[in-house]
Design a protein around this motif. Structure first.
Motif, PDB file in Angstrom:
ATOM      1  N   ASN A  38      13.187 -10.803  -6.787  1.00  0.00           N
ATOM      2  CA  ASN A  38      14.585 -10.638  -7.167  1.00  0.00           C
ATOM      3  C   ASN A  38      15.235 -12.006  -7.338  1.00  0.00           C
ATOM      4  O   ASN A  38      15.092 -12.883  -6.481  1.00  0.00           O
ATOM      5  CB  ASN A  38      15.302  -9.829  -6.081  1.00  0.00           C
ATOM      6  CG  ASN A  38      16.684  -9.400  -6.483  1.00  0.00           C
ATOM      7  OD1 ASN A  38      17.543 -10.229  -6.757  1.00  0.00           O
ATOM      8  ND2 ASN A  38      16.906  -8.099  -6.508  1.00  0.00           N
ATOM      9  N   LYS A  40      18.260 -12.855  -6.964  1.00  0.00           N
ATOM     10  CA  LYS A  40      19.179 -13.146  -5.858  1.00  0.00           C
ATOM     11  C   LYS A  40      18.442 -13.881  -4.745  1.00  0.00           C
ATOM     12  O   LYS A  40      18.979 -14.809  -4.129  1.00  0.00           O
ATOM     13  CB  LYS A  40      19.781 -11.862  -5.295  1.00  0.00           C
ATOM     14  CG  LYS A  40      20.766 -11.181  -6.190  1.00  0.00           C
ATOM     15  CD  LYS A  40      21.269  -9.913  -5.524  1.00  0.00           C
ATOM     16  CE  LYS A  40      22.053  -9.066  -6.483  1.00  0.00           C
ATOM     17  NZ  LYS A  40      22.380  -7.760  -5.904  1.00  0.00           N
ATOM     18  N   ASP A  41      17.208 -13.449  -4.460  1.00  0.00           N
ATOM     19  CA  ASP A  41      16.423 -14.107  -3.426  1.00  0.00           C
ATOM     20  C   ASP A  41      16.018 -15.514  -3.846  1.00  0.00           C
ATOM     21  O   ASP A  41      16.051 -16.450  -3.041  1.00  0.00           O
ATOM     22  CB  ASP A  41      15.192 -13.267  -3.074  1.00  0.00           C
ATOM     23  CG  ASP A  41      15.556 -11.961  -2.393  1.00  0.00           C
ATOM     24  OD1 ASP A  41      16.560 -11.926  -1.655  1.00  0.00           O
ATOM     25  OD2 ASP A  41      14.834 -10.967  -2.592  1.00  0.00           O
ATOM     26  N   MET A  43      17.682 -17.453  -5.816  1.00  0.00           N
ATOM     27  CA  MET A  43      18.898 -18.251  -5.653  1.00  0.00           C
ATOM     28  C   MET A  43      19.132 -18.566  -4.183  1.00  0.00           C
ATOM     29  O   MET A  43      19.632 -19.641  -3.844  1.00  0.00           O
ATOM     30  CB  MET A  43      20.104 -17.510  -6.240  1.00  0.00           C
ATOM     31  CG  MET A  43      21.399 -18.285  -6.125  1.00  0.00           C
ATOM     32  SD  MET A  43      21.377 -19.866  -6.999  1.00  0.00           S
ATOM     33  CE  MET A  43      21.637 -19.315  -8.668  1.00  0.00           C
ATOM     34  N   GLY A  44      18.731 -17.659  -3.298  1.00  0.00           N
ATOM     35  CA  GLY A  44      18.857 -17.901  -1.863  1.00  0.00           C
ATOM     36  C   GLY A  44      18.091 -19.146  -1.431  1.00  0.00           C
ATOM     37  O   GLY A  44      18.589 -19.946  -0.630  1.00  0.00           O
ATOM     38  N   THR A 143      20.255  -4.665   2.898  1.00  0.00           N
ATOM     39  CA  THR A 143      19.536  -4.668   1.628  1.00  0.00           C
ATOM     40  C   THR A 143      18.036  -4.549   1.851  1.00  0.00           C
ATOM     41  O   THR A 143      17.487  -5.158   2.766  1.00  0.00           O
ATOM     42  CB  THR A 143      19.832  -5.985   0.872  1.00  0.00           C
ATOM     43  OG1 THR A 143      21.239  -6.240   0.920  1.00  0.00           O
ATOM     44  CG2 THR A 143      19.379  -5.918  -0.561  1.00  0.00           C
ATOM     45  N   GLU A 147      15.153  -6.577  -3.004  1.00  0.00           N
ATOM     46  CA  GLU A 147      16.411  -6.231  -3.667  1.00  0.00           C
ATOM     47  C   GLU A 147      17.551  -7.158  -3.247  1.00  0.00           C
ATOM     48  O   GLU A 147      18.718  -6.847  -3.438  1.00  0.00           O
ATOM     49  CB  GLU A 147      16.774  -4.771  -3.365  1.00  0.00           C
ATOM     50  CG  GLU A 147      15.773  -3.785  -3.926  1.00  0.00           C
ATOM     51  CD  GLU A 147      16.091  -2.337  -3.607  1.00  0.00           C
ATOM     52  OE1 GLU A 147      17.169  -2.051  -3.034  1.00  0.00           O
ATOM     53  OE2 GLU A 147      15.248  -1.493  -3.919  1.00  0.00           O
ATOM     54  N   GLY A 148      17.207  -8.291  -2.644  1.00  0.00           N
ATOM     55  CA  GLY A 148      18.221  -9.251  -2.225  1.00  0.00           C
ATOM     56  C   GLY A 148      18.348  -9.391  -0.718  1.00  0.00           C
ATOM     57  O   GLY A 148      19.316  -9.976  -0.233  1.00  0.00           O
ATOM     58  N   ARG A 151      18.473 -13.018   0.354  1.00  0.00           N
ATOM     59  CA  ARG A 151      19.782 -13.567  -0.008  1.00  0.00           C
ATOM     60  C   ARG A 151      20.863 -13.110   0.970  1.00  0.00           C
ATOM     61  O   ARG A 151      21.774 -13.874   1.299  1.00  0.00           O
ATOM     62  CB  ARG A 151      20.137 -13.149  -1.435  1.00  0.00           C
ATOM     63  CG  ARG A 151      21.516 -13.585  -1.882  1.00  0.00           C
ATOM     64  CD  ARG A 151      21.643 -15.122  -1.945  1.00  0.00           C
ATOM     65  NE  ARG A 151      22.958 -15.497  -2.390  1.00  0.00           N
ATOM     66  CZ  ARG A 151      23.309 -15.624  -3.673  1.00  0.00           C
ATOM     67  NH1 ARG A 151      22.436 -15.420  -4.635  1.00  0.00           N
ATOM     68  NH2 ARG A 151      24.530 -15.969  -3.983  1.00  0.00           N
ATOM     69  N   GLU A 152      20.766 -11.888   1.455  1.00  0.00           N
ATOM     70  CA  GLU A 152      21.720 -11.405   2.449  1.00  0.00           C
ATOM     71  C   GLU A 152      21.689 -12.286   3.698  1.00  0.00           C
ATOM     72  O   GLU A 152      22.741 -12.635   4.246  1.00  0.00           O
ATOM     73  CB  GLU A 152      21.411  -9.950   2.813  1.00  0.00           C
ATOM     74  CG  GLU A 152      22.377  -9.370   3.819  1.00  0.00           C
ATOM     75  CD  GLU A 152      22.052  -7.933   4.195  1.00  0.00           C
ATOM     76  OE1 GLU A 152      22.383  -7.550   5.341  1.00  0.00           O
ATOM     77  OE2 GLU A 152      21.489  -7.179   3.373  1.00  0.00           O
ATOM     78  N   ASP A 155      23.291 -15.646   2.782  1.00  0.00           N
ATOM     79  CA  ASP A 155      24.746 -15.532   2.716  1.00  0.00           C
ATOM     80  C   ASP A 155      25.363 -15.459   4.109  1.00  0.00           C
ATOM     81  O   ASP A 155      26.454 -15.992   4.333  1.00  0.00           O
ATOM     82  CB  ASP A 155      25.154 -14.310   1.887  1.00  0.00           C
ATOM     83  CG  ASP A 155      24.937 -14.512   0.391  1.00  0.00           C
ATOM     84  OD1 ASP A 155      24.624 -15.653  -0.034  1.00  0.00           O
ATOM     85  OD2 ASP A 155      25.074 -13.517  -0.352  1.00  0.00           O
TER      86      ASP A 155
END
Length: 159
Positions: A38, A40-41, A43-44, A143, A147-148, A151-152, A155
């Protein structure tokens, strides 16, 4: 509810499959295996590095996606094809002189069990196996893996 982490964390250590992927392996007509990651991950990983965190991946498998992430983000520790992950976690903590307050581990399956029992800050995903979700003190992301979820966690450290 989400994951709640202290500002003392300096190093994020994670499993890969089932955390940054949906735990599926895709096999093409030529027998080549691939995984979906994903963005988002991805980017994490970037956000952690840009914000001065150290990042490590410990995977039970060898995976070209991990190598690509390492090439792009210059991760601090990458260990693949590892059967006993706890030994690597202890070596990382010693190498970087980390107290138990300064690192976390994210995992989802039986090969993460000992590591998750050992670390103070332990995180898993909703689709982890029951044995992992039942570890005392473990936090479960809202999550799902792939699926992120990674990233959760990122964040929760940054925002």
């Amino acid at each position: 509810m989400g994951v709640i982490l202290p500002k003392s964390i300096k190093f994020v250590i994670t499993d890969f499959d089932g955390i940054c992927t949906d735990n599926c392996v895709y096999i093409d007509a030529n027998g080549q295996m691939s995984r979906k990651v994903n963005f988002k991950d991805i980017m994490g990983f970037s956000l952690l590095k840009k914000n001065g965190y150290k990042v490590g991946i410990i995977s039970g498998e060898k995976n070209s996606a991990i190598e690509k992430l390492n090439d792009v983000f210059k991760l601090d520790e990458v260990h693949q094809d590892i059967r006993i992950k706890l030994d690597i976690i202890k070596k990382i903590a010693e190498k970087y002189n980390l107290s138990e307050e300064e690192y976390l581990y994210i995992g989802d399956d039986v090969n993460d069990y000992d590591s998750l029992c050992y670390v103070k800050y332990k995180i898993t995903v909703p689709d982890a196996i029951k044995k992992i979700k039942n570890i005392k003190g473990i936090q479960i992301t809202d999550t799902r893996g792939g699926e992120g979820a990674f990233r959760e966690v990122v964040d929760s450290l940054l925002y």
